[in-house]
Write a protein that holds these residues in place. Structure first.
Motif, PDB file in Angstrom:
ATOM      1  N   VAL A  35       0.843  -1.196   0.000  1.00  0.00           N
ATOM      2  CA  VAL A  35       0.000   0.000   0.000  1.00  0.00           C
ATOM      3  C   VAL A  35       0.881   1.250   0.000  1.00  0.00           C
ATOM      4  CG1 VAL A  35      -1.851   1.196   1.181  1.00  0.00           C
ATOM      5  CG2 VAL A  35      -1.812  -1.271   1.149  1.00  0.00           C
ATOM      6  N   PHE A  36       1.992   1.176   0.713  1.00  0.00           N
ATOM      7  CA  PHE A  36       2.981   2.258   0.675  1.00  0.00           C
ATOM      8  C   PHE A  36       3.419   2.492  -0.753  1.00  0.00           C
ATOM      9  CE2 PHE A  36       7.519   3.297   0.422  1.00  0.00           C
ATOM     10  CZ  PHE A  36       7.619   4.429   1.202  1.00  0.00           C
ATOM     11  N   TYR A  37       3.760   1.407  -1.440  1.00  0.00           N
ATOM     12  CA  TYR A  37       4.192   1.515  -2.837  1.00  0.00           C
ATOM     13  C   TYR A  37       3.087   2.135  -3.695  1.00  0.00           C
ATOM     14  CZ  TYR A  37       5.715   0.177  -7.460  1.00  0.00           C
ATOM     15  OH  TYR A  37       6.068   0.210  -8.780  1.00  0.00           O
ATOM     16  N   THR A  38       1.851   1.729  -3.431  1.00  0.00           N
ATOM     17  CA  THR A  38       0.727   2.259  -4.196  1.00  0.00           C
ATOM     18  C   THR A  38       0.671   3.776  -4.107  1.00  0.00           C
ATOM     19  OG1 THR A  38      -0.498   0.271  -3.710  1.00  0.00           O
ATOM     20  CG2 THR A  38      -1.767   2.140  -4.457  1.00  0.00           C
ATOM     21  N   PHE A  39       0.731   4.285  -2.897  1.00  0.00           N
ATOM     22  CA  PHE A  39       0.643   5.738  -2.746  1.00  0.00           C
ATOM     23  C   PHE A  39       1.910   6.421  -3.242  1.00  0.00           C
ATOM     24  CE2 PHE A  39      -2.722   4.571   0.276  1.00  0.00           C
ATOM     25  CZ  PHE A  39      -3.712   5.384  -0.228  1.00  0.00           C
ATOM     26  N   TRP A  40       3.008   5.766  -3.049  1.00  0.00           N
ATOM     27  CA  TRP A  40       4.304   6.289  -3.506  1.00  0.00           C
ATOM     28  C   TRP A  40       4.252   6.543  -5.007  1.00  0.00           C
ATOM     29  CZ3 TRP A  40       9.331   6.949  -1.424  1.00  0.00           C
ATOM     30  CH2 TRP A  40      10.388   6.843  -2.323  1.00  0.00           C
ATOM     31  N   GLU A  41       3.726   5.553  -5.754  1.00  0.00           N
ATOM     32  CA  GLU A  41       3.637   5.695  -7.202  1.00  0.00           C
ATOM     33  C   GLU A  41       2.536   6.664  -7.597  1.00  0.00           C
ATOM     34  OE1 GLU A  41       6.234   4.730  -8.504  1.00  0.00           O
ATOM     35  OE2 GLU A  41       5.788   2.946  -9.668  1.00  0.00           O
ATOM     36  N   LEU A  42       1.445   6.583  -6.866  1.00  0.00           N
ATOM     37  CA  LEU A  42       0.306   7.425  -7.214  1.00  0.00           C
ATOM     38  C   LEU A  42       0.665   8.905  -7.073  1.00  0.00           C
ATOM     39  CD1 LEU A  42      -2.532   7.019  -8.154  1.00  0.00           C
ATOM     40  CD2 LEU A  42      -3.310   7.094  -5.816  1.00  0.00           C
ATOM     41  N   SER A  43       1.602   9.210  -6.165  1.00  0.00           N
ATOM     42  CA  SER A  43       1.973  10.616  -5.978  1.00  0.00           C
ATOM     43  C   SER A  43       2.641  11.171  -7.226  1.00  0.00           C
ATOM     44  CB  SER A  43       2.898  10.754  -4.776  1.00  0.00           C
ATOM     45  OG  SER A  43       4.164  10.229  -5.092  1.00  0.00           O
ATOM     46  N   LEU A  44       3.153  10.289  -8.099  1.00  0.00           N
ATOM     47  CA  LEU A  44       3.787  10.778  -9.322  1.00  0.00           C
ATOM     48  C   LEU A  44       2.772  11.417 -10.247  1.00  0.00           C
ATOM     49  CD1 LEU A  44       6.091   7.809 -10.329  1.00  0.00           C
ATOM     50  CD2 LEU A  44       6.689   9.883  -9.152  1.00  0.00           C
TER      51      LEU A  44
END
Lengths: 509, 495
Positions: free
Chosen positions: A129-138
């Protein structure tokens, strides 16, 4: 206070969706209100936060993909608390200081979505989920730079997107592998960080996983030699894009190192201390020199950001309470200071539509208030004592002194170099005669700009004089982190090294 | 004297054929209705197709008999049920796209919908048998129907597309027949289960001949799956078809072909045949990479999506190569999630179809024609961008979870390099998927272009796309049920 963290994460997103209905001419007021409520929520969180508890607080848990151990799990500790508050603060300040006229509604809705992803990155405790938001912030950042940026906006936004996306994918493979290792050891699937903290990994595996996570984090920070996207992104981004990029997005990388790399791979972290420190040193020295050669004010600050991020990395890899605590403090202070500096450049750019140093000179005569605020921020940026910048830098270097006095001295000397390029820029643009007729009738900062900048000036001074309100809870959590590293380390030399590094202030027997 | 054949009807287990019979009866019914009355609207035929597909679906779900049927030719195991369900659900979604505003040549012929049902029946036969002959018949039924459907679109490029597709397809068919013949020659049977038994027992006796057969099979199935180097028909055929049908071609036929590949190569993967494994490894890696590299330089969105679907097929081939249960589940999870986003993307092209351009024969889906879309219709641009980001694998949209699951499967089976290749390919893919987004959001609209937004849209098209938007956004909640559903069926069939 049950679901405060989820409210913090999803309130901006919900507000962004609702914001589609709001009329164009009222959208700024809407944006300011939403981000102010968000800031108040984060302050309420701080008020209820137990500063004596080093562990995770306000935790929530909801399984998402149970058969593969993925869950929505959030929590906050001293490390992330102030990053969250800084995020909500800088987003609000950014929207208050916004002068963009084109497609304002799209811009504000995008910023609200971005705020959701940024806060979520600091709060989520599940790797996927961390990765999800991390990428989504791009995605919102990609849109902000690409749609409201300067001439090279498309090139720079694609570069920014692809660079960070690629690095993160390597990190994803690392995360999946770590999840698999957890499954092999325990028989259960879990991507929960706190479960992962229990794992003791063999040394070789730690090295590879550290490298995989390094790809994701180092590009985001950015560390030398992966920093080349940053000057473009900063140079081309609109003011608010630069403010948020410098204040928050870069901190995700250093936060990632502290949250993931150090506690998960303690032996690798000790093993890689020197390589990391050398990369950080190169970043400090090299980008400081590049910054000196820049003719564009924004580029000077962009390169100085890379340089400061180097100090943060140096502090992090000091692997002691002083260093890591200092680097977290420096993240906060750099967020405030560089955000303010980018905003100040935005102020002058709105008036003159140029940010070239050679176009200015003698600005202090026509814009005294502006020059004063700029001076305060500049002093904070170079780390003058009693400003916010000093505390973090001092602690980071103090921590690293224990690792290697020589490297610390080099780093310390180059901070003087940082003072040189900042002061030279200041001298060229603010002092001397004001010859250019266009500069003579410039208006001083006023109204909205002052509302945005004054709180930052106040914070720079207050936190510079009395940093303890932040440092106390940070230190608690960092001590906890270092104990975790110590217990988790597989090799006895690592254990000894961590103990040795954490002996500042103890009397030698 | 030939002894009289005495077969007990009950032992035929005719229920295994029931779903396909529904589709075939449906197709015949459509033709009969057309005979009685020539002037009926396409909406009747579309809805009839939907109804027959839904009945077909209930038949598949309701089936609870033995695995084998009809002289042991039919084999309705878990994989078959799963594949049939996927084919039927997606076919239903695609046929609804025919509710377009513009009048198209092919929709005036009810035969189009009859052929559609025949094609679906063909896919169902393909996945429900392990006899090479039955697979061949299913493959041909569906291919013949699809060749005709491609050709029914009356445009210049279509003729090229149909002829190319047909000739290449015929070659692939020949390969398949030849491969099957070789395996029959070696093992004396055409049933894959027995082929496997004989091969393993004889310790892959006559190995060069086996490899020759494998090579033919790779050629035949590689064509159907558009694996590199058998991919050259893909962009031209997609370009010559309507966006709705190209989307169908990119997804549905491949499910059936994947199942055949899975059943066939399972023999070699479970026997750990190094040559076949390496060949598949190389083909998977090359397909992923080349598909992406060729997509990079495309300026036509439909061609770009065609090349990208090649790359996605490479991902699934990688899963077949990995061969673990998780990977097999991953095939269906990945493909369902990919189908959601891909249908959405093709649907967006379809809903904005430029009739003028199509009649005059110039390309209609250039990225330039979408320049500045956000100014004209922010909602359309945002939805299109979301589907493209989803295809690029940006979380939390659908394809990311598929990629995540497949890369996870690769990592768990110790295929670390394959996992890295997959991850890096996703990064390459991101570049061409964001290219249309750059045009839509960051470029000024082309002054002399008269592209009409939503020129082909009807309420039905909007609702279908709306549903897929929801599925894409909320896909995180879909993943768990999908995995459970797929793993139940995969595990009962022992993969």
């Amino acid at each position: 206070m049950e679901h405060i963290l989820s409210i913090l994460i999803f309130f901006p997103a919900l507000a962004a969706i609702v914001g589609f209905v709001v009329e164009k001419n009222a959208i700024r007021a809407y944006g300011i209100t939403v981000t102010a409520i968000e800031l108040v929520l984060s302050l309420v969180l701080w008020y209820n936060f137990d500063g004596n508890n080093p562990g995770m607080q306000f935790m929530e848990f909801l399984p998402l993909i149970a058969s593969y151990g993925i869950s929505y799990s959030v929590g906050i500790d001293g490390i992330s608390l102030f990053l969250v508050i800084m995020t909500t603060l800088m987003t609000m300040i950014g929207i208050i200081g916004l002068t963009e006229k084109r497609d304002l509604k799209h811009l504000i809705i995008t910023i609200l979505f971005l705020e959701m992803t940024m806060i979520a990155v600091f709060l989520v405790l599940d790797a996927i989920v961390f990765y999800t938001f991390w990428e989504l912030s791009l995605v919102p950042m990609f849109y902000i730079v690409g749609a409201w940026g300067g001439k090279l906006r498309i090139y720079s936004t694609i570069k920014f997107f692809l660079y960070t996306f690629t690095g993160s994918l390597v990190m994803l493979v690392g995360m999946l592998y770590l999840g698999y290792v957890y499954f092999q050891t325990t028989g259960n699937w879990s991507f929960n960080l706190q479960d992962w903290y229990m794992l003791q990994l063999p040394f070789d595996m730690q090295l590879w996983l550290f490298a995989a996570f390094f790809m994701g984090f180092a590009i985001k920070v950015p560390m030398f030699p992966f920093h080349t996207w940053l000057p473009y992104a900063h140079g081309q981004a609109p003011t608010i894009g630069s403010v948020i990029l410098a204040a928050v997005l870069l901190k995700m990388g250093t936060y990632g190192f502290i949250r993931f790399s150090l506690p998960l791979f303690p032996d690798a972290s000790v093993y890689f201390t020197y390589p990391m420190a050398i990369l950080a040193l190169i970043a400090i020295v090299y980008t400081a020199m590049i910054a000196y050669a820049q003719e564009d004010m924004k580029q000077v600050i962009a390169y100085s950001s890379v340089s400061h991020m180097g100090v943060i990395i140096l502090g992090t890899f000091a692997l002691n309470v002083e260093g890591i605590g200092g680097s977290i403090f420096l993240m906060i202070s750099h967020g405030i200071v560089s955000g303010a500096l980018f905003m100040l450049v935005g102020v002058i750019y709105d008036r003159r539509h140029t940010k070239m140093i050679k176009d200015f000179g003698g600005l202090a005569l026509v814009m005294p208030k502006y020059a004063t605020i700029f001076a305060v921020m500049l002093m904070a940026s170079v780390g003058l004592p009693l400003t916010i910048g000093f505390v973090g830098e001092f602690l980071s270097l103090l921590g690293f002194f224990k690792v290697s006095p020589i490297l610390t001295i080099i780093a310390g000397l180059t901070i003087i170099f940082g003072a040189v390029y900042m002061l030279v820029m200041y001298k060229k643009s603010f002092f001397g005669p004001c010859n250019n007729p266009e500069n003579q009738k410039l208006e001083d900062v006023k109204g909205r700009e002052l509302v945005a900048l004054i709180p930052l000036v106040a914070l720079v001074v207050i936190l510079g004089v009395y940093p303890k309100i932040i440092l106390a809870p940070v230190d608690k959590s960092v001590t906890n982190l270092i104990e975790l590293m110590h217990t988790k380390a597989v090799s006895p030399t690592t254990k000894a090294r961590i103990l040795e590094l954490n002996s500042i202030g103890e009397v030698k027997k | 004297m030939i002894p009289p054949i005495d077969v007990d009807f009950a032992s035929l287990n005719i229920q295994t054929l029931a779903p396909m019979i529904v589709a075939i009866v449906g197709a015949l019914a459509i033709i009969c209705i057309d005979l009685a009355n020539k002037n009926l609207d396409k909406s009747l035929y579309i809805m009839l197709t939907v109804i027959f597909l839904v009945v077909d679906l209930t038949m598949v779900f309701g089936y609870s008999g033995a695995v084998r049927g009809f002289f042991d030719i039919m084999m309705v195991d878990g994989i078959s049920v799963l594949a049939q369900v996927t084919v039927l659900v997606l076919s239903t979604a695609f046929v609804l796209l025919a509710f377009s505003k513009q009048k198209l040549q092919e929709y005036r012929y009810p035969e189009y919908f009859a052929l559609y049902l025949f094609a679906v029946a063909g896919f169902q036969f393909m996945v429900s048998s392990d006899s090479l002959i039955m697979i061949f018949v299913g493959l041909e039924t569906s291919s013949m129907a699809i060749y005709t459907m491609v050709a029914m679109h009356n445009r210049m490029k279509t003729i090229e597309a149909a002829i190319k597709y047909f000739t290449m397809g015929a070659l692939a068919t020949g390969f398949f027949a030849f491969g099957a013949m070789i395996f029959y020659a070696i093992t004396g049977t055409v049933e894959l289960g027995k082929v496997s038994e004989v091969l393993v027992n004889s310790n892959f006796n006559n190995y060069p001949l086996v490899l020759l057969g494998v090579t033919f099979m790779i050629g035949a199935l590689g064509f159907k799956l558009s694996l590199v180097p058998f991919h050259s028909w893909v962009p031209d055929v997609y370009e010559g078809s309507t966006a709705a049908f190209a989307g169908f071609l990119a997804i549905v036929p491949k499910i059936a072909a994947f199942v055949v590949v899975l059943r066939f190569f399972e023999i070699f993967i479970s026997a750990e045949d190094v040559f076949v494994q390496n060949a598949l490894y190389i083909i998977a890696a090359v397909t992923m990479t080349m598909g992406n590299l060729m997509a990079l330089s495309q300026t036509d969105i439909k061609r770009m999506l065609a090349f990208s679907s090649i790359s996605h097929a490479g991902f699934v081939l990688a899963a077949i190569l990995i061969g673990s249960t998780q990977a097999t589940i991953g095939i269906f999870v990945y493909w369902s999630l990919f189908a959601i986003a891909n249908l959405g993307a093709f649907g967006m092209l379809w809903i904005n179809r430029d009739k003028e351009a199509s009649i005059n024969g110039y390309t209609q889906n250039t990225v330039e024609s979408y320049a500045g879309l956000v100014k004209k219709s922010p909602m359309t641009a945002a939805i299109f961008a979301m589907f493209l980001l989803s295809l690029a694998g940006v979380p939390p949209f659908s394809v990311f979870w598929g990629k995540f699951y497949l890369i996870g499967a690769a990592v768990n089976a110790d295929y670390l390099y394959l996992a890295l290749i997959m991850a890096l390919n996703s990064a390459v893919a991101a570049y061409y998927y964001i290219k249309p987004i750059v045009y839509m959001f960051f470029k000024e609209p082309n002054a002399n272009s008269n592209t009409q937004i939503l020129s082909n849209s009807t309420t039905m098209l909007k609702s279908v796309i709306g549903i897929f938007v929801l599925l894409t956004v909320a896909s995180i909640f879909l993943v768990e049920p999908l995995i459970e559903f797929a793993s139940y069926y995969v595990q009962i069939s022992g993969y």
